[in-house]
Each structure stands twice: as C-alpha cells, then as structure tokens.
Design a protein around this motif. Structure first.
Motif, PDB file in Angstrom:
ATOM      1  N   ALA A 136       0.825  -1.227   0.000  1.00 12.29           N
ATOM      2  CA  ALA A 136       0.000   0.000   0.000  1.00 12.29           C
ATOM      3  C   ALA A 136       0.853   1.268   0.000  1.00 12.29           C
ATOM      4  O   ALA A 136       0.558   2.220   0.719  1.00 12.29           O
ATOM      5  CB  ALA A 136      -0.953  -0.021   1.198  1.00 12.29           C
ATOM      6  N   ASN A 137       1.879   1.283  -0.838  1.00 15.01           N
ATOM      7  CA  ASN A 137       2.766   2.459  -0.859  1.00 15.01           C
ATOM      8  C   ASN A 137       2.144   3.653  -1.571  1.00 15.01           C
ATOM      9  O   ASN A 137       2.579   4.781  -1.362  1.00 15.01           O
ATOM     10  CB  ASN A 137       4.083   2.101  -1.536  1.00 15.01           C
ATOM     11  N   PHE A 138       1.143   3.406  -2.421  1.00 16.38           N
ATOM     12  CA  PHE A 138       0.551   4.482  -3.210  1.00 16.38           C
ATOM     13  C   PHE A 138      -0.911   4.683  -2.804  1.00 16.38           C
ATOM     14  O   PHE A 138      -1.599   3.739  -2.428  1.00 16.38           O
ATOM     15  CB  PHE A 138       0.651   4.160  -4.705  1.00 16.38           C
ATOM     16  N   ASP A 139      -1.361   5.945  -2.919  1.00 10.89           N
ATOM     17  CA  ASP A 139      -2.743   6.239  -2.532  1.00 10.89           C
ATOM     18  C   ASP A 139      -3.347   7.249  -3.509  1.00 10.89           C
ATOM     19  O   ASP A 139      -2.790   7.507  -4.578  1.00 10.89           O
ATOM     20  CB  ASP A 139      -2.808   6.718  -1.082  1.00 10.89           C
ATOM     21  N   ASP A 140      -4.484   7.837  -3.120  1.00 14.97           N
ATOM     22  CA  ASP A 140      -5.179   8.737  -4.034  1.00 14.97           C
ATOM     23  C   ASP A 140      -4.376  10.006  -4.331  1.00 14.97           C
ATOM     24  O   ASP A 140      -4.567  10.627  -5.377  1.00 14.97           O
ATOM     25  CB  ASP A 140      -6.557   9.093  -3.480  1.00 14.97           C
ATOM     26  N   ALA A 141      -3.497  10.396  -3.413  1.00 18.05           N
ATOM     27  CA  ALA A 141      -2.638  11.555  -3.698  1.00 18.05           C
ATOM     28  C   ALA A 141      -1.670  11.239  -4.834  1.00 18.05           C
ATOM     29  O   ALA A 141      -1.385  12.092  -5.692  1.00 18.05           O
ATOM     30  CB  ALA A 141      -1.871  11.963  -2.442  1.00 18.05           C
ATOM     31  N   ASP A 142      -1.173   9.987  -4.881  1.00 18.13           N
ATOM     32  CA  ASP A 142      -0.315   9.572  -5.993  1.00 18.13           C
ATOM     33  C   ASP A 142      -1.119   9.485  -7.288  1.00 18.13           C
ATOM     34  O   ASP A 142      -0.647   9.876  -8.352  1.00 18.13           O
ATOM     35  CB  ASP A 142       0.334   8.217  -5.677  1.00 18.13           C
ATOM     36  N   ARG A 143      -2.324   8.954  -7.184  1.00 17.91           N
ATOM     37  CA  ARG A 143      -3.176   8.881  -8.376  1.00 17.91           C
ATOM     38  C   ARG A 143      -3.370  10.290  -8.969  1.00 17.91           C
ATOM     39  O   ARG A 143      -3.145  10.504 -10.164  1.00 17.91           O
ATOM     40  CB  ARG A 143      -4.547   8.296  -8.008  1.00 17.91           C
ATOM     41  N   ASP A 144      -3.751  11.226  -8.129  1.00 18.36           N
ATOM     42  CA  ASP A 144      -3.976  12.598  -8.598  1.00 18.36           C
ATOM     43  C   ASP A 144      -2.684  13.203  -9.153  1.00 18.36           C
ATOM     44  O   ASP A 144      -2.679  13.790 -10.240  1.00 18.36           O
ATOM     45  CB  ASP A 144      -4.508  13.448  -7.442  1.00 18.36           C
ATOM     46  N   GLY A 145      -1.587  13.059  -8.400  1.00 12.82           N
ATOM     47  CA  GLY A 145      -0.323  13.664  -8.820  1.00 12.82           C
ATOM     48  C   GLY A 145       0.205  13.050 -10.103  1.00 12.82           C
ATOM     49  O   GLY A 145       0.661  13.762 -11.009  1.00 12.82           O
ATOM     50  N   LEU A 146       0.141  11.728 -10.218  1.00  9.95           N
ATOM     51  CA  LEU A 146       0.661  11.060 -11.414  1.00  9.95           C
ATOM     52  C   LEU A 146      -0.219  11.335 -12.627  1.00  9.95           C
ATOM     53  O   LEU A 146       0.290  11.464 -13.754  1.00  9.95           O
ATOM     54  CB  LEU A 146       0.789   9.550 -11.162  1.00  9.95           C
ATOM     55  N   GLU A 147      -1.528  11.455 -12.420  1.00  5.93           N
ATOM     56  CA  GLU A 147      -2.400  11.799 -13.554  1.00  5.93           C
ATOM     57  C   GLU A 147      -2.095  13.218 -14.045  1.00  5.93           C
ATOM     58  O   GLU A 147      -2.088  13.486 -15.247  1.00  5.93           O
ATOM     59  CB  GLU A 147      -3.878  11.628 -13.168  1.00  5.93           C
ATOM     60  N   ARG A 148      -1.802  14.121 -13.101  1.00  3.78           N
ATOM     61  CA  ARG A 148      -1.401  15.477 -13.528  1.00  3.78           C
ATOM     62  C   ARG A 148      -0.055  15.430 -14.249  1.00  3.78           C
ATOM     63  O   ARG A 148       0.150  16.121 -15.250  1.00  3.78           O
ATOM     64  CB  ARG A 148      -1.322  16.405 -12.308  1.00  3.78           C
ATOM     65  N   LEU A 149       0.850  14.599 -13.736  1.00  2.89           N
ATOM     66  CA  LEU A 149       2.181  14.489 -14.349  1.00  2.89           C
ATOM     67  C   LEU A 149       2.095  13.953 -15.777  1.00  2.89           C
ATOM     68  O   LEU A 149       2.752  14.488 -16.685  1.00  2.89           O
ATOM     69  CB  LEU A 149       3.051  13.568 -13.492  1.00  2.89           C
ATOM     70  N   VAL A 150       1.297  12.914 -16.005  1.00  4.90           N
ATOM     71  CA  VAL A 150       1.249  12.370 -17.368  1.00  4.90           C
ATOM     72  C   VAL A 150       0.532  13.329 -18.326  1.00  4.90           C
ATOM     73  O   VAL A 150       0.834  13.337 -19.520  1.00  4.90           O
ATOM     74  CB  VAL A 150       0.637  10.944 -17.453  1.00  4.90           C
TER      75      VAL A 150
END
Ligand code: SME
Length: 167
Positions: A136-150
């Motif tokens: 469980a290293n990744f969460d919704d903050a990573d989802r949001d941040g990585l979607e913005r990054l891509v």
C-alpha cells in the motif's frame, strides 16, 4: 505533516521541474526518460518507475524506466499495465497478490500504480508504471499527482516528428 498534502506538494514540484528540465527539448524518449528518473528518485518507496508504450493494437512494450529489469512486452489482456490500457483508467493496487493476473517482473513487488497516458486523439499512447516493495505504498494523492504528471508529459508527446510513440 499530513502525508497526502506532502505527496501532493511533491508532485507540484515534480511537474514544474519536469517542465524546466525539458525546456526547448522536443523529444518523446528524452521526456519519458526524464519522468522515469524524477519519479524514481523522488516518490518515496518506489522500486520501479517507467513506461510501457503501445507499439501495436493491444500490445505494450517497455520504454524508458529505472529499477530492476522489466518484462519486455505486455498484452492489454494481462497484468496491471494491461488493465490500465484496456480500461483506460488508473489502476491503484495496494496488494499485488490480490490482483488477478498481476505480472511479477520483480518478485519483491508488493504494491503498484499504473496510469494511462493518452495521445492527442485520446488513444492510449503508453502507461506509466510504479512498483513498490512496500504494501500500500501508493494512494489517491499519488493517483492525482501522477495523472497530472502524465498530462504534463502528454503535451510533450504530441505533434512531434521525432516521437517514439506509434501514430
Ligand atoms: N506488474 C506489472 C508488470 C510490469 S512490472 O511491474 C515492471 C503488471 O502486472 O502489469
């Protein structure tokens, strides 16, 4: 500090550093390699960070990455990467052993997040895959941040005559 807030700020910084690093460089491979490096270096707990590119209908092939050796090809029908491409949606997997069909390129991987990258026509161009050896290293903050990054990356992958992505 709240972990979600700290991760959100991490991605703000990562995106602005990506834009600064790639200023004046129109090259899809350089852009993907830079993203893989920044993510691998900065997202805590990441053991693999990189791209699988759509090279034919229903087929992903390894692109720029950092970490242990990745599987070379993944069909849309298999694994977390295939699910992200097939469903055109981020796959957040806190426990890879509970994900049917997970492909264990790295036997030590415990959690994973895979984010689709779309081209200017809305087709899948690639997926960005992050693994961790922590559960469980990744969460919704990573989802949001990585979607913005891509999305920031995708702006650099379009209308490039030297693009390494399929047309
Ligand atoms: N675990 C992925 C395969 C790629 S490796 O993690 C680098 C999957 O199930 O699609």
């Amino acid at each position: 500090m709240n972990e979600a807030l700290s991760r959100s700020g991490l991605y703000d910084r990562l995106i602005s550093d990506l834009d600064a690093t790639l200023e004046g460089i129109d090259d899809a491979v350089a852009a993907m390699a830079t993203v893989a490096c920044l993510v691998f270096e900065r997202v805590p707990g990441t053991s693999f960070a990189g791209f699988y590119r759509r090279v034919a209908p229903g087929l992903l092939r390894i692109g720029p990455y950092q970490g242990p050796l990745g599987c070379l090809e993944i069909p849309f029908s298999r694994g977390v990467c295939g699910a992200a491409a097939r469903e055109r949606a981020t796959q957040l997997v806190p426990d890879v052993h509970a994900f049917p069909g997970h492909i264990a390129c790295d036997e030590g991987a415990r959690s994973e997040i895979v984010v689709p990258v779309f081209d200017e026509r809305g087709e899948i161009a690639a997926v960005l895959d992050l693994d961790s050896r922590l559960p469980a290293n990744f969460d919704d903050a990573d989802r949001d941040g990585l979607e913005r990054l891509v999305r920031a990356l995708a702006r650099r992958l379009t209308h490039r005559p030297d693009s390494a992505l399929p047309s």
